[in-house]
Motif scaffolding. Structure first.
Motif, PDB file in Angstrom:
ATOM      1  N   GLU A  38       0.828  -1.201   0.000  1.00 37.50           N
ATOM      2  CA  GLU A  38       0.000   0.000   0.000  1.00 37.50           C
ATOM      3  C   GLU A  38       0.865   1.255   0.000  1.00 37.50           C
ATOM      4  O   GLU A  38       0.571   2.244  -0.685  1.00 37.50           O
ATOM      5  N   ASN A  39       1.944   1.222   0.757  1.00 27.92           N
ATOM      6  CA  ASN A  39       2.850   2.375   0.760  1.00 27.92           C
ATOM      7  C   ASN A  39       3.464   2.613  -0.620  1.00 27.92           C
ATOM      8  O   ASN A  39       3.609   3.747  -1.076  1.00 27.92           O
ATOM      9  N   ASN A  40       3.837   1.477  -1.236  1.00 27.56           N
ATOM     10  CA  ASN A  40       4.421   1.605  -2.588  1.00 27.56           C
ATOM     11  C   ASN A  40       3.414   2.195  -3.567  1.00 27.56           C
ATOM     12  O   ASN A  40       3.746   3.019  -4.433  1.00 27.56           O
ATOM     13  N   ILE A  41       2.166   1.698  -3.418  1.00 31.49           N
ATOM     14  CA  ILE A  41       1.105   2.208  -4.307  1.00 31.49           C
ATOM     15  C   ILE A  41       0.925   3.701  -4.094  1.00 31.49           C
ATOM     16  O   ILE A  41       0.799   4.484  -5.050  1.00 31.49           O
ATOM     17  N   GLN A  42       0.931   4.130  -2.826  1.00 30.58           N
ATOM     18  CA  GLN A  42       0.773   5.555  -2.537  1.00 30.58           C
ATOM     19  C   GLN A  42       1.925   6.372  -3.137  1.00 30.58           C
ATOM     20  O   GLN A  42       1.743   7.447  -3.710  1.00 30.58           O
ATOM     21  N   ARG A  43       3.175   5.832  -3.002  1.00 32.79           N
ATOM     22  CA  ARG A  43       4.328   6.534  -3.569  1.00 32.79           C
ATOM     23  C   ARG A  43       4.215   6.628  -5.090  1.00 32.79           C
ATOM     24  O   ARG A  43       4.516   7.637  -5.695  1.00 32.79           O
ATOM     25  N   LEU A  44       3.755   5.464  -5.652  1.00 34.42           N
ATOM     26  CA  LEU A  44       3.624   5.456  -7.119  1.00 34.42           C
ATOM     27  C   LEU A  44       2.542   6.447  -7.574  1.00 34.42           C
ATOM     28  O   LEU A  44       2.701   7.119  -8.595  1.00 34.42           O
ATOM     29  N   GLN A  45       1.448   6.500  -6.803  1.00 38.87           N
ATOM     30  CA  GLN A  45       0.400   7.447  -7.145  1.00 38.87           C
ATOM     31  C   GLN A  45       0.904   8.893  -7.038  1.00 38.87           C
ATOM     32  O   GLN A  45       0.620   9.745  -7.900  1.00 38.87           O
ATOM     33  N   MET A  46       1.672   9.181  -5.991  1.00 34.71           N
ATOM     34  CA  MET A  46       2.239  10.510  -5.839  1.00 34.71           C
ATOM     35  C   MET A  46       3.209  10.819  -6.986  1.00 34.71           C
ATOM     36  O   MET A  46       3.199  11.922  -7.554  1.00 34.71           O
ATOM     37  N   ASP A  47       4.044   9.798  -7.285  1.00 29.62           N
ATOM     38  CA  ASP A  47       4.985   9.993  -8.403  1.00 29.62           C
ATOM     39  C   ASP A  47       4.222  10.244  -9.701  1.00 29.62           C
ATOM     40  O   ASP A  47       4.632  11.071 -10.531  1.00 29.62           O
ATOM     41  N   SER A  48       3.111   9.465  -9.859  1.00 25.47           N
ATOM     42  CA  SER A  48       2.316   9.634 -11.079  1.00 25.47           C
ATOM     43  C   SER A  48       1.719  11.036 -11.148  1.00 25.47           C
ATOM     44  O   SER A  48       1.712  11.680 -12.205  1.00 25.47           O
ATOM     45  N   THR A  49       1.227  11.513  -9.987  1.00 23.70           N
ATOM     46  CA  THR A  49       0.651  12.861  -9.944  1.00 23.70           C
ATOM     47  C   THR A  49       1.704  13.913 -10.265  1.00 23.70           C
ATOM     48  O   THR A  49       1.475  14.849 -11.041  1.00 23.70           O
ATOM     49  N   GLN A  50       2.871  13.720  -9.634  1.00 26.56           N
ATOM     50  CA  GLN A  50       3.958  14.678  -9.892  1.00 26.56           C
ATOM     51  C   GLN A  50       4.383  14.632 -11.371  1.00 26.56           C
ATOM     52  O   GLN A  50       4.647  15.661 -11.996  1.00 26.56           O
ATOM     53  N   MET A  51       4.436  13.410 -11.909  1.00 25.40           N
ATOM     54  CA  MET A  51       4.832  13.256 -13.305  1.00 25.40           C
ATOM     55  C   MET A  51       3.814  13.918 -14.223  1.00 25.40           C
ATOM     56  O   MET A  51       4.180  14.583 -15.204  1.00 25.40           O
ATOM     57  N   SER A  52       2.528  13.733 -13.889  1.00 23.86           N
ATOM     58  CA  SER A  52       1.481  14.362 -14.705  1.00 23.86           C
ATOM     59  C   SER A  52       1.610  15.889 -14.659  1.00 23.86           C
ATOM     60  O   SER A  52       1.454  16.582 -15.685  1.00 23.86           O
ATOM     61  N   ALA A  53       1.903  16.394 -13.432  1.00 16.08           N
ATOM     62  CA  ALA A  53       2.071  17.844 -13.305  1.00 16.08           C
ATOM     63  C   ALA A  53       3.252  18.330 -14.139  1.00 16.08           C
ATOM     64  O   ALA A  53       3.180  19.363 -14.813  1.00 16.08           O
ATOM     65  N   ARG A  54       4.333  17.571 -14.093  1.00 21.20           N
ATOM     66  CA  ARG A  54       5.519  17.954 -14.876  1.00 21.20           C
ATOM     67  C   ARG A  54       5.214  17.875 -16.375  1.00 21.20           C
ATOM     68  O   ARG A  54       5.655  18.730 -17.150  1.00 21.20           O
ATOM     69  N   ILE A  55       4.473  16.837 -16.740  1.00 19.86           N
ATOM     70  CA  ILE A  55       4.105  16.700 -18.162  1.00 19.86           C
ATOM     71  C   ILE A  55       3.258  17.886 -18.596  1.00 19.86           C
ATOM     72  O   ILE A  55       3.461  18.451 -19.673  1.00 19.86           O
ATOM     73  N   ASN A  56       2.283  18.276 -17.740  1.00 22.14           N
ATOM     74  CA  ASN A  56       1.447  19.435 -18.069  1.00 22.14           C
ATOM     75  C   ASN A  56       2.292  20.695 -18.209  1.00 22.14           C
ATOM     76  O   ASN A  56       2.095  21.507 -19.117  1.00 22.14           O
TER      77      ASN A  56
END
Length: 285
Positions: free
Chosen positions: A31-49
């Motif tokens: 679950e922690n990994n999933i949360q980190r991955l979700q945060m990374d995904s959010t950050q990545m999406s923000a960077r992509i935007n």
């Protein structure tokens, strides 16, 4: 027997308890990994935007630069065309000016040649007249040049009795001699000017104007009627006492003023035509 069975059960229970703890820990880690991955995904999406926005701005800047470049190229092309046109116009004007300067220089040189020819012609005419009238003394007549003209000044005592416009025999002789020079030089214009002193007239003439004009006319008649000088070449005028050569306050001065001047002028047709052409050419530019 009961003691023997309880030990395995305890072992199994312990094993099950341990296994449950391990699975829970793995679940938490997952679950922690999933949360980190979700945060990374959010950050990545923000960077992509952000990157996409940057790309959009850069593409807009590129389009603006392309538009500016096109505009500058058009302006440069127009400037080059205008500069080329102006250069051609300037070159045309320069060539025209050079041609005009050359033409002006040629006409100036030609004019100088004509002026020199007129000067020589005037000097030659003066010599001819002086030689022809050499039998008359300086108290009777003089020959001189002024302003490109030959002046033959005949005193009253050579031509006329006092107060009269009738030419005496010696005066006719002088006029006949002069007419011979005029007839052999048909390019010469002749102006006859009568002059008097300032003493008012008494007698048949109303005033000095009338006397001076009558004397000039009398000489014209002799030159044209008797000696056949072409009338179109001859002009008569009376100046009375308004153009003296000496003072009217003395006897000697008044005697000098009572004269008739025959002014000989070489025709300046070529020179005047050249001057007229230059003025017309200048006005047309």
């Amino acid at each position: 027997m009961r003691k023997t069975l309880s030990v395995p059960v305890m072992v199994v229970c312990a094993a099950l308890s341990l296994s449950s703890c391990v699975a829970k820990r793995h679940l938490v880690n997952a679950e922690n990994n999933i949360q980190r991955l979700q945060m990374d995904s959010t950050q990545m999406s923000a960077r992509i935007n952000t990157l996409e926005q940057n790309v959009s701005r850069m593409e807009a800047s590129i389009r603006d630069l392309e538009a500016n470049r096109t505009s500058l190229q058009q302006q440069l092309s127009a400037t080059r065309q205008e500069a080329s046109s102006r250069l051609q116009d300037a070159s045309t004007r320069l060539n025209l000016s050079a041609a005009q300067i050359a033409d002006q220089q040629k006409r100036l040189e030609y004019m100088q040649q004509l002026i020199e020819q007129q000067r020589r012609a005037t000097q030659e005419l003066r010599k001819k007249v002086s030689d022809a009238l050499g039998n008359f003394n300086t108290e009777e007549l003089t020959v001189s040049t002024k302003n490109g003209k030959v002046y033959v000044s005949l005193q009253e005592n050579l031509l006329f009795p006092s107060g009269s416009a009738v030419v005496n025999p010696k005066g006719r002789q002088a006029l006949g001699t002069l007419a011979g020079v005029l007839n052999s030089n048909p390019e010469i214009n002749v102006l006859i000017e009568g002059h008097t002193d300032s003493i008012p007239m008494r007698g048949r003439f109303a005033d000095n104007w009338e006397l001076s004009t009558a004397r000039a006319n009398a000489i014209v008649r002799i030159l044209t009627d008797t000696y056949k000088v072409e009338p179109t070449r001859v002009t008569a005028s009376g100046r009375a006492w308004y153009d003296p050569v000496d003072t009217n306050l003395t006897t000697q001065g008044r005697a000098k003023n009572r004269r008739t001047e025959i002014i000989l002028e070489p025709r300046l047709d070529q020179l005047m035509e050249l001057i007229r052409y230059g003025e017309e050419g200048t006005a047309g530019q």
